[in-house]
Write a protein that holds these residues in place. Structure first.
Motif, PDB file in Angstrom:
ATOM      1  N   TYR A 191       0.815  -1.205   0.000  1.00 31.81           N
ATOM      2  CA  TYR A 191       0.000   0.000   0.000  1.00 31.81           C
ATOM      3  C   TYR A 191       0.857   1.268   0.000  1.00 31.81           C
ATOM      4  CZ  TYR A 191       0.772  -0.156   5.087  1.00 31.81           C
ATOM      5  OH  TYR A 191       1.351  -0.203   6.327  1.00 31.81           O
ATOM      6  N   PHE A 192       0.321   2.279  -0.673  1.00 27.04           N
ATOM      7  CA  PHE A 192       0.936   3.601  -0.695  1.00 27.04           C
ATOM      8  C   PHE A 192       0.362   4.417   0.458  1.00 27.04           C
ATOM      9  CE2 PHE A 192       1.131   2.421  -5.227  1.00 27.04           C
ATOM     10  CZ  PHE A 192       2.473   2.665  -5.486  1.00 27.04           C
ATOM     11  N   GLU A 193       1.208   5.244   1.057  1.00 28.65           N
ATOM     12  CA  GLU A 193       0.763   6.266   1.997  1.00 28.65           C
ATOM     13  C   GLU A 193       1.040   7.606   1.313  1.00 28.65           C
ATOM     14  OE1 GLU A 193       1.309   4.162   6.346  1.00 28.65           O
ATOM     15  OE2 GLU A 193       3.007   5.304   5.534  1.00 28.65           O
ATOM     16  N   LEU A 194      -0.004   8.240   0.805  1.00 28.14           N
ATOM     17  CA  LEU A 194       0.147   9.449  -0.001  1.00 28.14           C
ATOM     18  C   LEU A 194      -0.532  10.634   0.681  1.00 28.14           C
ATOM     19  CD1 LEU A 194      -0.696   7.899  -3.504  1.00 28.14           C
ATOM     20  CD2 LEU A 194       1.559   8.171  -2.463  1.00 28.14           C
ATOM     21  N   LYS A 195       0.198  11.776   0.725  1.00 33.64           N
ATOM     22  CA  LYS A 195      -0.338  12.987   1.360  1.00 33.64           C
ATOM     23  C   LYS A 195      -0.087  14.200   0.471  1.00 33.64           C
ATOM     24  CE  LYS A 195       0.707  11.245   6.016  1.00 33.64           C
ATOM     25  NZ  LYS A 195       1.504  11.490   7.239  1.00 33.64           N
ATOM     26  N   ILE A 205      -3.445  13.327  -5.636  1.00 35.02           N
ATOM     27  CA  ILE A 205      -3.206  11.920  -5.260  1.00 35.02           C
ATOM     28  C   ILE A 205      -3.795  10.983  -6.322  1.00 35.02           C
ATOM     29  CG2 ILE A 205      -3.871  10.114  -3.613  1.00 35.02           C
ATOM     30  CD1 ILE A 205      -3.581  12.262  -1.391  1.00 35.02           C
ATOM     31  N   LYS A 206      -4.999  11.304  -6.784  1.00 36.85           N
ATOM     32  CA  LYS A 206      -5.634  10.492  -7.835  1.00 36.85           C
ATOM     33  C   LYS A 206      -4.786  10.479  -9.100  1.00 36.85           C
ATOM     34  CE  LYS A 206     -10.519  10.915  -6.542  1.00 36.85           C
ATOM     35  NZ  LYS A 206     -11.834  11.490  -6.945  1.00 36.85           N
ATOM     36  N   LYS A 207      -4.217  11.640  -9.419  1.00 37.00           N
ATOM     37  CA  LYS A 207      -3.383  11.743 -10.610  1.00 37.00           C
ATOM     38  C   LYS A 207      -2.137  10.877 -10.477  1.00 37.00           C
ATOM     39  CE  LYS A 207      -1.211  15.055 -13.746  1.00 37.00           C
ATOM     40  NZ  LYS A 207      -0.940  16.485 -14.045  1.00 37.00           N
ATOM     41  N   ALA A 208      -1.550  10.874  -9.288  1.00 37.28           N
ATOM     42  CA  ALA A 208      -0.359  10.044  -9.045  1.00 37.28           C
ATOM     43  C   ALA A 208      -0.692   8.558  -9.179  1.00 37.28           C
ATOM     44  CB  ALA A 208       0.209  10.336  -7.659  1.00 37.28           C
ATOM     45  N   LEU A 209      -1.838   8.172  -8.639  1.00 34.57           N
ATOM     46  CA  LEU A 209      -2.240   6.764  -8.716  1.00 34.57           C
ATOM     47  C   LEU A 209      -2.589   6.355 -10.143  1.00 34.57           C
ATOM     48  CD1 LEU A 209      -4.435   6.543  -5.495  1.00 34.57           C
ATOM     49  CD2 LEU A 209      -2.195   5.476  -5.853  1.00 34.57           C
ATOM     50  N   THR A 210      -3.150   7.288 -10.917  1.00 32.67           N
ATOM     51  CA  THR A 210      -3.496   7.004 -12.307  1.00 32.67           C
ATOM     52  C   THR A 210      -2.255   6.649 -13.125  1.00 32.67           C
ATOM     53  OG1 THR A 210      -5.405   8.475 -12.181  1.00 32.67           O
ATOM     54  CG2 THR A 210      -4.606   7.921 -14.378  1.00 32.67           C
ATOM     55  N   GLU A 211      -1.129   7.255 -12.750  1.00 26.13           N
ATOM     56  CA  GLU A 211       0.125   6.968 -13.451  1.00 26.13           C
ATOM     57  C   GLU A 211       0.480   5.481 -13.393  1.00 26.13           C
ATOM     58  OE1 GLU A 211       2.454   9.099 -15.162  1.00 26.13           O
ATOM     59  OE2 GLU A 211       0.564  10.217 -15.209  1.00 26.13           O
ATOM     60  N   SER A 253       6.835   5.156 -10.199  1.00 29.83           N
ATOM     61  CA  SER A 253       6.047   6.147 -10.913  1.00 29.83           C
ATOM     62  C   SER A 253       5.137   6.941  -9.977  1.00 29.83           C
ATOM     63  CB  SER A 253       5.211   5.458 -11.992  1.00 29.83           C
ATOM     64  OG  SER A 253       4.363   6.392 -12.628  1.00 29.83           O
ATOM     65  N   VAL A 254       4.417   6.244  -9.102  1.00 27.98           N
ATOM     66  CA  VAL A 254       3.476   6.909  -8.197  1.00 27.98           C
ATOM     67  C   VAL A 254       4.209   7.841  -7.232  1.00 27.98           C
ATOM     68  CG1 VAL A 254       1.819   6.545  -6.321  1.00 27.98           C
ATOM     69  CG2 VAL A 254       1.715   5.106  -8.367  1.00 27.98           C
ATOM     70  N   LEU A 255       5.291   7.352  -6.641  1.00 27.01           N
ATOM     71  CA  LEU A 255       6.022   8.169  -5.668  1.00 27.01           C
ATOM     72  C   LEU A 255       6.700   9.369  -6.340  1.00 27.01           C
ATOM     73  CD1 LEU A 255       7.599   5.405  -3.370  1.00 27.01           C
ATOM     74  CD2 LEU A 255       5.501   6.738  -3.022  1.00 27.01           C
ATOM     75  N   LYS A 259       5.505  13.387  -5.591  1.00 31.36           N
ATOM     76  CA  LYS A 259       6.547  14.327  -5.173  1.00 31.36           C
ATOM     77  C   LYS A 259       6.579  15.533  -6.121  1.00 31.36           C
ATOM     78  CE  LYS A 259      11.425  14.571  -3.874  1.00 31.36           C
ATOM     79  NZ  LYS A 259      12.711  13.823  -3.801  1.00 31.36           N
ATOM     80  N   LYS A 260       6.456  15.269  -7.412  1.00 31.21           N
ATOM     81  CA  LYS A 260       6.469  16.325  -8.432  1.00 31.21           C
ATOM     82  C   LYS A 260       5.272  17.256  -8.249  1.00 31.21           C
ATOM     83  CE  LYS A 260       7.508  14.866 -12.533  1.00 31.21           C
ATOM     84  NZ  LYS A 260       7.367  14.250 -13.884  1.00 31.21           N
ATOM     85  N   LEU A 261       4.170  16.700  -7.732  1.00 31.27           N
ATOM     86  CA  LEU A 261       2.954  17.483  -7.530  1.00 31.27           C
ATOM     87  C   LEU A 261       2.909  18.159  -6.158  1.00 31.27           C
ATOM     88  CD1 LEU A 261       0.379  15.006  -9.122  1.00 31.27           C
ATOM     89  CD2 LEU A 261       1.203  17.155 -10.102  1.00 31.27           C
TER      90      LEU A 261
END
Length: 272
Positions: A191-195, A205-211, A253-255, A259-261
Motif C-alpha cells: 500500500y501507498f501512503e500518499l499525502k 493523489i488520484k493523478k499520481a495513482l493514475t500513473e 512512478s506513483v512516488l 513528489k512532483k505534484l
C-alpha cells in the motif's frame, strides 16, 4: 449410456503398482470397521488395503470406533509403516492435519477429472481401455499424477509428452489440457501512503495513482482505497518475475509523481 448414468465402476481409474511410502498422505475408502480398527482400501494403489488402529483414528480415548468411521467413508490417512513381505500397511487418520486433508482431497478430485480427460482422448483416437491404462501408468511413472501430465502439456506444449505417448495422443491431450487448465496466477501487493496539503490534494493523489496504470500491460492490477492516507495496490500476473517488475515500476512512478505534484508518499510491501 449417458455420463450421468454411467456407473462409478465403469469409469477409468488408474492405480499405482506397489506400496505407498512411509510418511505419505493417501486417500482411501473404509471397507470394514472392527472393534480394534478400520480397514481402508487405498484409492490410488492397486489392490492395497491398510489398517487404521483404533488408537490412530482420533486423539484421546475412543469408546466406540463406529462413532468416528463408517464403512464406505472416504478418509485421508498418513502411512505410518509398510511391510511389503506381509502385505501390511499401517495408517493414521489423526496424524493428518486439516491443510493436508484439504490438499489431498483436492488432488484426488483433480486426478479423477484427469482420468475422465484421458478417457476422452482414448475415445477420440480409438484406444481400448487396457491400452489407455498402460499409457496412464507411464504418465504416473513420469509425472507422479495424470493431472500433473496434463498440467505439463498445458504449460509446455504437446512435444514434451510425444516421446512417451506418441504425437497423436499428445496432441489430443494438449487440446483438452488447454481447454481445462489455466496457468496459475501469482499476486504481489502493498500500500501507498500518499499525502498532499494542497487545496486540490485529493485530485493530485488520484493523478499520481493514475500513473500506475501505464505499467499494467499484461497483468491484472487493482488499486483500492483503504483509508486515508492508504491506497492498496494488488498486482496479479503469470509469474513472480513479471509481477515484481510491474510493482517496481508502479511504485517508482506513483512516488515520483506525487513528489512532483508537491506531495509526499512512501510504499509498504504486504505479504500475500
Amino acid at each position: 449410456m449417458t455420463e450421468k448414468g454411467k456407473k462409478a465402476e465403469d469409469r477409468l481409474i488408474i492405480r499405482r503398482s506397489g506400496y505407498p511410502a512411509k510418511g505419505e498422505i493417501v486417500i482411501g475408502t473404509v471397507t470394514r470397521v472392527l472393534d480394534f480398527g478400520a480397514f481402508v482400501s487405498l484409492d490410488e494403489y492397486e489392490g492395497r488395503e491398510g489398517l487404521v488402529h483404533i488408537s490412530e483414528v482420533a486423539p484421546g480415548w475412543i469408546k466406540d470406533i463406529r462413532d468416528y468411521v463408517k464403512k464406505g467413508q472416504k478418509v485421508v490417512c498418513k502411512v505410518l509403516d509398510v511391510n511389503p513381505k506381509r502385505g501390511h500397511i499401517d495408517l493414521s487418520i489423526k496424524d493428518v492435519n486439516e491443510r493436508q486433508k484439504r490438499e489431498k482431497i483436492q488432488q484426488w478430485k483433480n486426478e479423477l477429472k484427469a482420468f475422465k480427460w484421458l478417457e476422452i482422448v482414448g475415445e477420440k483416437i480409438g484406444l481400448q481401455r487396457d491400452e489407455l491404462a498402460k499409457i496412464g501408468k507411464k504418465l504416473i511413472e513420469e509425472y507422479d499424477t495424470i493431472y500433473g501430465a496434463f498440467e505439463e502439456i498445458a504449460f509446455e506444449g504437446y512435444e514434451v509428452l510425444s516421446p512417451i505417448v506418441g504425437e497423436e495422443f499428445a496432441k489430443a491431450m494438449a487440446e483438452i489440457a488447454h481447454e481445462n487448465i489455466k496457468p496459475p496466477k501469482v499476486k504481489v501487493r502493498g500500500y501507498f501512503e500518499l499525502k498532499s496539503n494542497a487545496p486540490d490534494g485529493i485530485e493530485r493523489i488520484k493523478k499520481a495513482l493514475t500513473e500506475a496504470y501505464k505499467f499494467a500491460n499484461g497483468v491484472n492490477m487493482k488499486i483500492e482505497y483503504v483509508g486515508a492516507p492508504r491506497y492498496r495496490v494488488i498486482i496479479e500476473a503469470e509469474d513472480y518475475k513479471t509481477a515484481e517488475k510491474v510493482l517496481k515500476n508502479v511504485t517508482s512512478s506513483v512516488l515520483r509523481t506525487i513528489k512532483k505534484l508537491g506531495g509526499e508518499g512512501n510504499f509498504v510491501r504486504e505479504a500475500v
